[in-house]
Design a protein around this motif. Structure first.
Motif, mmCIF file in Angstrom:
data_model
loop_
_atom_site.group_PDB
_atom_site.id
_atom_site.type_symbol
_atom_site.label_atom_id
_atom_site.label_comp_id
_atom_site.label_asym_id
_atom_site.label_seq_id
_atom_site.Cartn_x
_atom_site.Cartn_y
_atom_site.Cartn_z
ATOM 1 N N LEU A 45 8.186 -12.452 -9.865
ATOM 2 C CA LEU A 45 7.084 -11.720 -10.483
ATOM 3 C C LEU A 45 7.013 -10.298 -9.945
ATOM 4 O O LEU A 45 6.824 -9.335 -10.703
ATOM 5 N N THR A 46 7.208 -10.142 -8.646
ATOM 6 C CA THR A 46 7.172 -8.815 -8.025
ATOM 7 C C THR A 46 8.325 -7.953 -8.535
ATOM 8 O O THR A 46 8.144 -6.762 -8.823
ATOM 9 N N ILE A 47 9.497 -8.533 -8.681
ATOM 10 C CA ILE A 47 10.638 -7.793 -9.231
ATOM 11 C C ILE A 47 10.342 -7.365 -10.668
ATOM 12 O O ILE A 47 10.607 -6.225 -11.057
ATOM 13 N N GLN A 49 7.473 -6.760 -11.961
ATOM 14 C CA GLN A 49 6.429 -5.728 -11.955
ATOM 15 C C GLN A 49 6.888 -4.423 -11.327
ATOM 16 O O GLN A 49 6.546 -3.340 -11.808
ATOM 17 N N SER A 50 7.623 -4.508 -10.229
ATOM 18 C CA SER A 50 7.916 -3.321 -9.421
ATOM 19 C C SER A 50 9.390 -2.947 -9.362
ATOM 20 O O SER A 50 9.746 -1.940 -8.762
ATOM 21 N N GLY A 51 10.246 -3.803 -9.892
ATOM 22 C CA GLY A 51 11.676 -3.526 -9.841
ATOM 23 C C GLY A 51 12.350 -3.975 -8.569
ATOM 24 O O GLY A 51 13.563 -3.920 -8.451
ATOM 25 N N THR A 52 11.570 -4.439 -7.612
ATOM 26 C CA THR A 52 12.124 -4.872 -6.329
ATOM 27 C C THR A 52 11.126 -5.830 -5.660
ATOM 28 O O THR A 52 9.936 -5.823 -5.988
ATOM 29 N N ALA A 53 11.635 -6.613 -4.756
ATOM 30 C CA ALA A 53 10.797 -7.449 -3.892
ATOM 31 C C ALA A 53 11.425 -7.400 -2.500
ATOM 32 O O ALA A 53 12.327 -8.173 -2.195
ATOM 33 N N TYR A 182 3.295 -1.788 1.368
ATOM 34 C CA TYR A 182 3.754 -0.400 1.449
ATOM 35 C C TYR A 182 5.217 -0.268 1.033
ATOM 36 O O TYR A 182 5.673 0.810 0.641
ATOM 37 N N SER A 183 5.976 -1.358 1.105
ATOM 38 C CA SER A 183 7.406 -1.305 0.804
ATOM 39 C C SER A 183 7.707 -1.319 -0.696
ATOM 40 O O SER A 183 8.862 -1.161 -1.092
ATOM 41 N N LEU A 184 6.669 -1.507 -1.527
ATOM 42 C CA LEU A 184 6.869 -1.466 -2.974
ATOM 43 C C LEU A 184 6.789 -0.026 -3.478
ATOM 44 O O LEU A 184 6.031 0.785 -2.933
ATOM 45 N N PRO A 185 7.553 0.307 -4.507
ATOM 46 C CA PRO A 185 7.518 1.682 -5.040
ATOM 47 C C PRO A 185 6.096 2.088 -5.437
ATOM 48 O O PRO A 185 5.378 1.340 -6.099
#
Length: 197
Positions: A45-47, A49-53, A182-185
């Motif tokens: 789900l995080t990928i 939404q944000s392109g990365t996890a 904080y590590s998410l874009p």
């Protein structure tokens, strides 16, 4: 008492289970079995939404989602009512938002909940019960990446302190653990993040 808790926990519905009521989505007694799949789904789900996890972030969020509702309800009950709620995992289950998988409801079953009139003793007993259950979940939680004991047990302490701060209307306390948001874009450290010190 549930009405009092619901007023103080605006984003978390509190339910009392009747005999025969099914558990909500995540029974705490099954948390260690359920968590790996939840972590994988949360990572996906995080990928999406944000392109990365980033490694460790899904595990940190799932740990927080497992113990924060327990801390919030038990601490709030001890602070605003004369009751210490029993913290045994078998009495608790958590309902999740169907899309984003964060806690939206908590269900508690009848158990060894007790009245303690002295406020300091009530908070001490409530914390002791919470730490026993949350500490076991945090220590034994299977995660796909290494999670330090400082992160695990820091999360237990942080969720308790955050719950008490919320009910008192205080700002978030400094944290020992990190949710790694904080590590998410486009994201920054949250209030109380240990990276800010």
């Amino acid at each position: 008492m549930v009405a009092q808790l619901s007023r103080h926990l605006a984003v978390l519905e509190v339910r009392v289970a009747d005999d025969g009521d099914p558990d909500l989505g995540v029974p705490l007694a099954d948390a260690l079995r359920i968590a790996p799949g939840w972590i994988d789904t949360y990572r996906d789900l995080t990928i999406a939404q944000s392109g990365t996890a980033p490694p460790g972030m899904p595990g940190a969020f799932v740990l927080q989602y497992l113990i924060d509702p327990l801390a919030s309800v038990i601490a709030t009950a001890a602070a605003v009512t004369p009751f210490v709620l029993a913290a045994e995992a078998g009495l608790w289950s958590i309902g999740l938002d169907p899309t984003y998988l964060y806690p939206v409801a908590v269900q508690v079953r009848p158990g060894d909940h007790r009245r303690v009139d002295d406020p300091a003793e009530r908070l001490a007993q409530a914390r002791e019960g919470y730490v026993a259950t949350a500490g076991r979940i945090a220590t034994e939680l299977p995660t796909p990446t290494r999670m330090s004991s400082r992160q695990r047990l820091g999360m237990v302490e942080d969720m308790w302190r955050i719950a008490l701060a919320k009910v008192a209307g205080d700002p978030p306390p400094d944290r020992r653990s990190c949710c790694l948001i904080y590590s998410l874009p486009g994201c920054v450290p949250c209030a109380g993040c240990p990276r800010l010190r």
